[in-house]
Design an enzyme around this catalytic site. Structure first.
Site, PDB file in Angstrom:
ATOM      1  N   HIS A  56      10.356   9.523  66.220  1.00 20.74           N
ATOM      2  CA  HIS A  56       9.186   8.960  66.891  1.00 20.74           C
ATOM      3  C   HIS A  56       9.621   8.292  68.186  1.00 20.74           C
ATOM      4  O   HIS A  56      10.773   7.876  68.333  1.00 20.74           O
ATOM      5  CB  HIS A  56       8.499   7.937  65.994  1.00 20.74           C
ATOM      6  N   GLU A  58       9.046   5.350  69.331  1.00 21.80           N
ATOM      7  CA  GLU A  58       9.566   3.994  69.134  1.00 21.80           C
ATOM      8  C   GLU A  58      11.016   4.010  68.662  1.00 21.80           C
ATOM      9  O   GLU A  58      11.844   3.220  69.134  1.00 21.80           O
ATOM     10  CB  GLU A  58       8.730   3.230  68.100  1.00 21.80           C
ATOM     11  N   CYS A  86       3.716   3.244  63.378  1.00 23.94           N
ATOM     12  CA  CYS A  86       3.548   3.547  61.960  1.00 23.94           C
ATOM     13  C   CYS A  86       4.394   2.571  61.135  1.00 23.94           C
ATOM     14  O   CYS A  86       5.124   1.738  61.680  1.00 23.94           O
ATOM     15  CB  CYS A  86       3.964   4.996  61.679  1.00 23.94           C
ATOM     16  N   CYS A  89       8.239   2.888  61.890  1.00 21.99           N
ATOM     17  CA  CYS A  89       8.627   2.283  63.168  1.00 21.99           C
ATOM     18  C   CYS A  89       8.489   0.765  63.118  1.00 21.99           C
ATOM     19  O   CYS A  89       9.331   0.048  63.662  1.00 21.99           O
ATOM     20  CB  CYS A  89       7.797   2.877  64.303  1.00 21.99           C
TER      21      CYS A  89
END
Length: 147
Positions: A56, A58, A86, A89
């Site tokens: 992701h 992040e 999410c 993260c």
């Protein structure tokens, strides 16, 4: 003197990262990490390219910022991300002890707020920064995928 380095200024840069993800067929999420008004990490989703569910935006930014700083803690840093992080993260952000998270659009189904994921007690959160632009990019991405 007016400070040009606002949340909107940095979120525009995160949106640019999200647009790069969009162009690569990745879910369009962009992120960057800033310390003292300096961008030290920038990224976008790479889950498809890397065949990695943890890639992701992040997570990519956390790793890059930690490498830049030479340590695992991101105290004094701000994460700008186009979509609410999410649970995965948010957990990584908790352990990084990041000082501030600024996100654009909410993720009502999988976001850390809905799922009740805790952040580090010293982390502050600002939301809704350029949320319409971030949400529109996501809607456009999924509309094109459903054609």
């Amino acid at each position: 003197m007016i400070n040009p380095f606002t949340d909107e200024y940095f979120m525009k840069k995160a949106l640019h990262e999200a647009e790069m993800a969009f162009d690569k067929g990745e879910i369009p999420v962009g992120a960057l990490i800033v310390i003292d008004n300096k961008v030290i990490a920038r990224s976008h989703n790479l889950t498809e390219l890397l065949h990695d569910v943890t890639a992701h935006a992040e997570m990519q930014s956390i790793t890059a910022a930690a490498n830049y700083l030479g340590g695992k803690y991101l105290t004094g840093c701000t994460l700008y991300v186009t979509l609410e992080p999410c649970q995965m993260c948010a957990g990584a952000l908790y352990w990084s002890q990041i000082s501030k998270i600024v996100f654009g659009a909410r993720d009502e189904q999988r976001g850390f707020i809905t799922l009740g994921t805790k952040l580090h007690p010293k982390t502050t959160v600002a939301s809704g920064i350029m949320a319409n632009e971030a949400a529109d990019l996501m809607k456009r991405f999924f509309a094109e995928r459903r054609k």
